[in-house]
Design a protein around this motif. Sequence first.
Motif, PDB file in Angstrom:
ATOM      1  N   PRO A   1       0.828  -1.203   0.000  1.00  0.00           N
ATOM      2  CA  PRO A   1       0.000   0.000   0.000  1.00  0.00           C
ATOM      3  C   PRO A   1       0.867   1.261   0.000  1.00  0.00           C
ATOM      4  CG  PRO A   1      -0.776  -1.570   1.630  1.00  0.00           C
ATOM      5  CD  PRO A   1       0.535  -2.079   1.151  1.00  0.00           C
ATOM      6  N   LEU A   2       0.439   2.291  -0.694  1.00  0.00           N
ATOM      7  CA  LEU A   2       1.214   3.525  -0.807  1.00  0.00           C
ATOM      8  C   LEU A   2       1.523   4.123   0.563  1.00  0.00           C
ATOM      9  CD1 LEU A   2       2.478   5.732  -2.569  1.00  0.00           C
ATOM     10  CD2 LEU A   2       0.218   6.843  -2.634  1.00  0.00           C
ATOM     11  N   LEU A   3       0.514   4.226   1.422  1.00  0.00           N
ATOM     12  CA  LEU A   3       0.720   4.843   2.735  1.00  0.00           C
ATOM     13  C   LEU A   3       1.713   4.041   3.576  1.00  0.00           C
ATOM     14  CD1 LEU A   3      -0.118   7.141   4.624  1.00  0.00           C
ATOM     15  CD2 LEU A   3      -1.981   5.693   5.457  1.00  0.00           C
ATOM     16  N   ALA A   4       1.724   2.709   3.391  1.00  0.00           N
ATOM     17  CA  ALA A   4       2.624   1.860   4.175  1.00  0.00           C
ATOM     18  C   ALA A   4       4.089   2.104   3.840  1.00  0.00           C
ATOM     19  CB  ALA A   4       2.274   0.388   3.947  1.00  0.00           C
ATOM     20  N   ARG A   5       4.383   2.774   2.733  1.00  0.00           N
ATOM     21  CA  ARG A   5       5.763   3.116   2.410  1.00  0.00           C
ATOM     22  C   ARG A   5       6.309   4.186   3.350  1.00  0.00           C
ATOM     23  NH1 ARG A   5       7.846   1.437  -2.174  1.00  0.00           N
ATOM     24  NH2 ARG A   5       6.488   0.288  -3.608  1.00  0.00           N
ATOM     25  N   PHE A   6       5.415   4.982   3.905  1.00  0.00           N
ATOM     26  CA  PHE A   6       5.843   6.152   4.655  1.00  0.00           C
ATOM     27  C   PHE A   6       5.622   6.049   6.160  1.00  0.00           C
ATOM     28  CE2 PHE A   6       4.400   7.445   0.399  1.00  0.00           C
ATOM     29  CZ  PHE A   6       5.599   7.914  -0.121  1.00  0.00           C
ATOM     30  N   THR A   7       4.596   5.301   6.566  1.00  0.00           N
ATOM     31  CA  THR A   7       4.243   5.290   7.985  1.00  0.00           C
ATOM     32  C   THR A   7       3.561   3.985   8.386  1.00  0.00           C
ATOM     33  OG1 THR A   7       2.825   6.344   9.654  1.00  0.00           O
ATOM     34  CG2 THR A   7       2.130   6.541   7.370  1.00  0.00           C
ATOM     35  N   ASP A   8       3.742   3.610   9.652  1.00  0.00           N
ATOM     36  CA  ASP A   8       3.070   2.426  10.193  1.00  0.00           C
ATOM     37  C   ASP A   8       1.593   2.672  10.471  1.00  0.00           C
ATOM     38  OD1 ASP A   8       5.111   0.430  10.342  1.00  0.00           O
ATOM     39  OD2 ASP A   8       6.038   1.537  11.985  1.00  0.00           O
ATOM     40  N   SER A   9       1.149   3.904  10.256  1.00  0.00           N
ATOM     41  CA  SER A   9      -0.257   4.214  10.551  1.00  0.00           C
ATOM     42  C   SER A   9      -1.203   3.413   9.658  1.00  0.00           C
ATOM     43  CB  SER A   9      -0.521   5.711  10.414  1.00  0.00           C
ATOM     44  OG  SER A   9      -0.259   6.147   9.088  1.00  0.00           O
ATOM     45  N   TRP A  10      -0.722   3.020   8.439  1.00  0.00           N
ATOM     46  CA  TRP A  10      -1.575   2.178   7.602  1.00  0.00           C
ATOM     47  C   TRP A  10      -1.852   0.860   8.313  1.00  0.00           C
ATOM     48  CZ3 TRP A  10      -1.329  -2.729   5.578  1.00  0.00           C
ATOM     49  CH2 TRP A  10      -2.338  -3.064   4.661  1.00  0.00           C
ATOM     50  N   TYR A  11      -0.822   0.236   8.880  1.00  0.00           N
ATOM     51  CA  TYR A  11      -0.984  -1.037   9.597  1.00  0.00           C
ATOM     52  C   TYR A  11      -1.906  -0.853  10.798  1.00  0.00           C
ATOM     53  CZ  TYR A  11       0.477  -5.420  11.898  1.00  0.00           C
ATOM     54  OH  TYR A  11       0.501  -6.661  12.497  1.00  0.00           O
ATOM     55  N   LEU A  12      -1.709   0.207  11.550  1.00  0.00           N
ATOM     56  CA  LEU A  12      -2.562   0.483  12.705  1.00  0.00           C
ATOM     57  C   LEU A  12      -4.016   0.646  12.278  1.00  0.00           C
ATOM     58  CD1 LEU A  12      -2.896   1.110  15.712  1.00  0.00           C
ATOM     59  CD2 LEU A  12      -2.311   3.495  15.204  1.00  0.00           C
ATOM     60  N   TRP A  13      -4.238   1.342  11.186  1.00  0.00           N
ATOM     61  CA  TRP A  13      -5.602   1.550  10.674  1.00  0.00           C
ATOM     62  C   TRP A  13      -6.254   0.220  10.308  1.00  0.00           C
ATOM     63  CZ3 TRP A  13      -6.475   1.961   4.923  1.00  0.00           C
ATOM     64  CH2 TRP A  13      -7.832   2.140   4.624  1.00  0.00           C
ATOM     65  N   ARG A  14      -5.501  -0.667   9.630  1.00  0.00           N
ATOM     66  CA  ARG A  14      -6.069  -1.949   9.236  1.00  0.00           C
ATOM     67  C   ARG A  14      -6.287  -2.865  10.432  1.00  0.00           C
ATOM     68  NH1 ARG A  14      -8.991  -0.885   5.586  1.00  0.00           N
ATOM     69  NH2 ARG A  14      -9.366  -3.127   5.429  1.00  0.00           N
ATOM     70  N   ILE A  15      -5.406  -2.791  11.435  1.00  0.00           N
ATOM     71  CA  ILE A  15      -5.646  -3.545  12.663  1.00  0.00           C
ATOM     72  C   ILE A  15      -6.947  -3.099  13.309  1.00  0.00           C
ATOM     73  CG2 ILE A  15      -4.863  -3.821  15.065  1.00  0.00           C
ATOM     74  CD1 ILE A  15      -2.019  -3.950  14.052  1.00  0.00           C
ATOM     75  N   THR A  16      -7.171  -1.791  13.343  1.00  0.00           N
ATOM     76  CA  THR A  16      -8.383  -1.239  13.946  1.00  0.00           C
ATOM     77  C   THR A  16      -9.634  -1.729  13.229  1.00  0.00           C
ATOM     78  OG1 THR A  16      -7.150   0.754  14.602  1.00  0.00           O
ATOM     79  CG2 THR A  16      -9.545   0.908  14.599  1.00  0.00           C
ATOM     80  N   LYS A  17      -9.522  -1.947  11.921  1.00  0.00           N
ATOM     81  CA  LYS A  17     -10.659  -2.454  11.154  1.00  0.00           C
ATOM     82  C   LYS A  17     -10.977  -3.910  11.493  1.00  0.00           C
ATOM     83  CE  LYS A  17     -11.733   1.091   8.579  1.00  0.00           C
ATOM     84  NZ  LYS A  17     -13.085   1.714   8.630  1.00  0.00           N
ATOM     85  N   GLY A  18      -9.979  -4.647  12.014  1.00  0.00           N
ATOM     86  CA  GLY A  18     -10.233  -6.004  12.507  1.00  0.00           C
ATOM     87  C   GLY A  18     -10.292  -7.089  11.450  1.00  0.00           C
ATOM     88  N   LYS A  19      -9.708  -6.841  10.252  1.00  0.00           N
ATOM     89  CA  LYS A  19      -9.737  -7.842   9.181  1.00  0.00           C
ATOM     90  C   LYS A  19      -8.359  -8.025   8.562  1.00  0.00           C
ATOM     91  CE  LYS A  19     -14.209  -8.509   9.392  1.00  0.00           C
ATOM     92  NZ  LYS A  19     -14.754  -9.810   9.841  1.00  0.00           N
TER      93      LYS A  19
ATOM     94  N   ILE B   1       5.719  -8.588   0.449  1.00  0.00           N
ATOM     95  CA  ILE B   1       5.013  -7.293   0.436  1.00  0.00           C
ATOM     96  C   ILE B   1       5.370  -6.525   1.705  1.00  0.00           C
ATOM     97  CG2 ILE B   1       3.117  -8.124  -0.987  1.00  0.00           C
ATOM     98  CD1 ILE B   1       2.299  -7.452   2.617  1.00  0.00           C
ATOM     99  N   ARG B   2       5.180  -5.219   1.631  1.00  0.00           N
ATOM    100  CA  ARG B   2       5.366  -4.384   2.815  1.00  0.00           C
ATOM    101  C   ARG B   2       4.007  -4.062   3.436  1.00  0.00           C
ATOM    102  NH1 ARG B   2       8.519  -0.329   2.705  1.00  0.00           N
ATOM    103  NH2 ARG B   2       9.516  -0.640   0.673  1.00  0.00           N
ATOM    104  N   TYR B   3       3.979  -3.944   4.748  1.00  0.00           N
ATOM    105  CA  TYR B   3       2.779  -3.429   5.418  1.00  0.00           C
ATOM    106  C   TYR B   3       3.162  -2.293   6.356  1.00  0.00           C
ATOM    107  CZ  TYR B   3       4.125  -6.751   9.154  1.00  0.00           C
ATOM    108  OH  TYR B   3       4.793  -7.467  10.138  1.00  0.00           O
ATOM    109  N   GLY B   4       4.378  -1.785   6.204  1.00  0.00           N
ATOM    110  CA  GLY B   4       4.887  -0.627   6.933  1.00  0.00           C
ATOM    111  C   GLY B   4       6.216  -0.234   6.309  1.00  0.00           C
ATOM    112  N   PRO B   5       6.774   0.913   6.694  1.00  0.00           N
ATOM    113  CA  PRO B   5       8.053   1.337   6.122  1.00  0.00           C
ATOM    114  C   PRO B   5       9.170   0.330   6.358  1.00  0.00           C
ATOM    115  CG  PRO B   5       7.032   3.117   7.367  1.00  0.00           C
ATOM    116  CD  PRO B   5       6.251   1.889   7.673  1.00  0.00           C
ATOM    117  N   ASN B   6       9.097  -0.386   7.472  1.00  0.00           N
ATOM    118  CA  ASN B   6      10.143  -1.349   7.825  1.00  0.00           C
ATOM    119  C   ASN B   6       9.554  -2.700   8.214  1.00  0.00           C
ATOM    120  OD1 ASN B   6      12.966  -1.854   8.162  1.00  0.00           O
ATOM    121  ND2 ASN B   6      12.671  -1.828  10.382  1.00  0.00           N
ATOM    122  N   ARG B   7       8.347  -2.988   7.702  1.00  0.00           N
ATOM    123  CA  ARG B   7       7.644  -4.234   8.023  1.00  0.00           C
ATOM    124  C   ARG B   7       7.332  -4.982   6.728  1.00  0.00           C
ATOM    125  NH1 ARG B   7       5.406  -1.413  12.888  1.00  0.00           N
ATOM    126  NH2 ARG B   7       5.377  -3.038  14.506  1.00  0.00           N
ATOM    127  N   PHE B   8       7.722  -6.277   6.688  1.00  0.00           N
ATOM    128  CA  PHE B   8       7.587  -7.039   5.458  1.00  0.00           C
ATOM    129  C   PHE B   8       7.012  -8.426   5.745  1.00  0.00           C
ATOM    130  CE2 PHE B   8      10.846  -3.885   4.994  1.00  0.00           C
ATOM    131  CZ  PHE B   8      10.526  -3.279   3.795  1.00  0.00           C
TER     132      PHE B   8
END
Length: 480
Positions: A33-51, A67-74
């Motif tokens: 995801p584009l946002l996941a390149r820059f910040t872990d907030s994408w991962y936090l947002w998807r965790i909050t969605k619960g899926k 795949i990446r799910y954060g700037p430093n998470r793969f």
Amino acid sequence: MYIHLLGLLLAGGLAFFYLLRALISPLRSVPGPLLARFTDSWYLWRITKGKFEFDNIELHRKHGPVIRYGPNRFSFDDPQASKIIYGHGTHLKKSAWYETWNFPKPTDQWNLFEERNQKRHALLRKPFSNTYSTTSLVSFEPYIDECTDLFVQRLRESAGKGVALDFGHWLQCYAFDVIGNITFARRFGFLDHGDDIGGVISALETSASYSAKVGVYPQFHGFLFKLAGLLAGEDGSGFKFVNKFANDTIKEYRDSRKAAFTSYHVFAGCAQNVGAGSDTTAISLSATFYHLLKNPQCFHKLREEIDDGIKQGTVSQKPTFKETQSMPYLQAVIKEALRLHPATGFPLEREVPEGGATISGRFFPAGTIVGINAWVEHRNKQVWGEDADQFRPERWLIDDADKLSLMNRHWIPFGMGSRVCIGKNISLLEMQKLVPLIVREFDLDLAGGRAWTWTTINHWFVKPKGFKVLVNQRNDKAEG
């Protein structure tokens, strides 16, 4: 005006930092995801969605094995990656995400789940290993049987009344009372009325949700933990009930025998049993019954195996653990249910050590967070075939030893390597004893019909919501 300007400069500086980090990263070509390149907030947002388990699967199907799910998470969907990341002898330790499953540092309290240091984990785990071994399982059976009898009684009381039971809730009541009986030699009492005694179930859900989210930004754990405690108040945590239950039991037995453990060893063991053993087993039992009811041909095939065993005298009216080991279809059903619905739904994060690591043909520098989600691993078509998304227990009943070995290596509902769930054997014991008894005794139907699909919420544990089942007493049981 100056404050406003300062805020703009700070926001601009952060934006520049995130942009620069993404541009100069040696892993910038890894898709996600584009946002996941820059910040872990994408991962936090998807965790909050619960899926996130489904997000993770879809990302791999869209972008490939890495795949990446954060700037430093793969995340990885490659059969060769699991051994490198989790295999025995690996130097990849757990990520800081796990630290939020304990009190903030510094603390003199520990638990096996959150301990990141591999050598310390091995030392802490050693005193518990014999208790959780396969050879110890037989001694637990009377405690399970007591709870099973009460669970069956509750189902009989509801049978034939046309009122749908929240089966997921009752299975969690069962799992709580079993783990209480095994741990403390007395039940908590969940099965007596089906109540959430002391708010424990609610507290576990709240705690898991907190740890899963805050673990994305573990540096804020100390502050947020204190804040959560203040908001909860003195009576806000159901853990008080469990803690008092544990401490009272420890006091009763402390002087009755020579203790090989310290009091904290005993308390930590009790806590990990209750905290992890109840949710994982309840979810796994729910998944097993759900898939059996969605696939009635499998339900009846399992019932035939049980009936035949009773007629031949190889299976008791109340199956023992030893007897269940000679029931291949039962074993296949449980393995397949845990394949399609493992209890945990996030990547099992590990931190790349000094010197880096090459995974899936790509070099990952030290400090990179890498992981595999069991939901992703269990749907890899290289391992499971084109029908990887289907519930088919028969896939485990083949004569191909190489294929079975491949599947077993990639069946990871309890993790793998040195950090495999210590309570794995107890959870499987409960399932192997309860499932055949319920299948034999009762006719079960999904309240919403066979076409109904359940709803789950993923805050680390992927829990069903509103798993309603109609229960009727079976009238054509085989007699031994």
